[in-house]
Design an enzyme around this catalytic site. Sequence first.
Site, short mmCIF file in Angstrom:
data_model
loop_
_atom_site.label_atom_id
_atom_site.label_comp_id
_atom_site.label_asym_id
_atom_site.label_seq_id
_atom_site.Cartn_x
_atom_site.Cartn_y
_atom_site.Cartn_z
N ASP A 173 64.99 -48.65 104.42
CA ASP A 173 63.93 -47.46 104.76
C ASP A 173 64.66 -46.15 105.15
O ASP A 173 65.79 -46.17 105.58
CB ASP A 173 63.21 -47.74 106.18
N HIS A 318 68.33 -50.11 106.41
CA HIS A 318 68.01 -48.68 106.75
C HIS A 318 69.11 -48.02 105.83
O HIS A 318 70.26 -48.37 105.51
CB HIS A 318 67.85 -48.17 108.03
#
Length: 361
Positions: A173, A318
């Site tokens: 992400d 991430h």
Amino acid sequence: MNKKPAFTTICSLFFLVMILSNTATANESMLMEAPIIIDGQTFRTPYIMRDGHLLVPAIFVKNTGAYVDKNEAFHSIVFSRGETKFAIPIGKNYSDDFDRLTGNWIRKPLATSSIEFQGVPFIPLIDVVKKLGMNVQYDANLGRTFITTNFHIKSNVVRKANTKEKLVALTFDDGPEDYYTPQIIDVLKQKNAPATFFVVGRQVQLFPEVMKQIVKEGHGIGNHTWNHPDLRKEWSGKVKEEIRMTQDEMEGVVGRRPHLFRPPFGAITKSDMRLLNDLGMKNMHWSVDTLDWSGLSADEILEIVHRDVSPGGIILQHNFQSNVRMLDGTVEALPRIIDELRAKGYTFVTLQTLLDMEQEE
């Protein structure tokens, strides 16, 4: 001689009013929170009592599934659900209800005025939810307000795939960017492991070449909004715009408009779920949260993965920009995650493949 006592009395009354006014302001600046139960789920919200009526932030109504927007031109809040649509001007004790048959707005009274407090519009909750066709009651014994929305919204949250096959999806992400993302892409290429990147629109705009590389290497992509806001705090129109702008940017850079969406922080209201359904988008969450964003080491990340992984699992990691190297553990853990899960019989696939495999069962 008689004027001085009268003047003194007037002054005393004036100061009494000022004291009372200041007390009310002080109380409102330290707002209490109330639990509101909506379709059996408890939500806490700040509130203000006015004329015996409960006022809550207008955006709280998104938890019922209704769309809530602010019309800046008319300084009003607009609510809509199905065929029902009405606006409440801030500071007024009436609503303007839209008549779809005539195309006219009809003014109707409210029990009390809406207000704006510290820049936040507060609306009379009972009036609004009743106008939206919902049932509401207050239980004095429990001290709780209960709302039944009479409004079914299909749950679109996907946390893992329903499969017995040892398939797992790596997801990243908040990118793209030009430090961690290239390293992650290199590891995935070396290990021949596909992943899915949930991208932020503004980052795609800043790093189009990295975005192109993600797609060129065969990875999946998904929408993660334009600015990464907490959608629970955004008007419905703003949520839609966050999604649309990111879709447009992705289409312009890589020619794709994915139907996979992941809300920032995994935070979403019933209204946002309804919007995703209307847009035909899948609401992708995760089953393994590596907590890598907090700066965990590779060993700590691996421990979480081994503890929580299961067939059909979705692993959250991430690839955001960080000046303090918060994601070094992510990059270090990635090849070990791939090798060690493969040793356990897992196959890495994109999220779309994972969903397709689920449909085949």
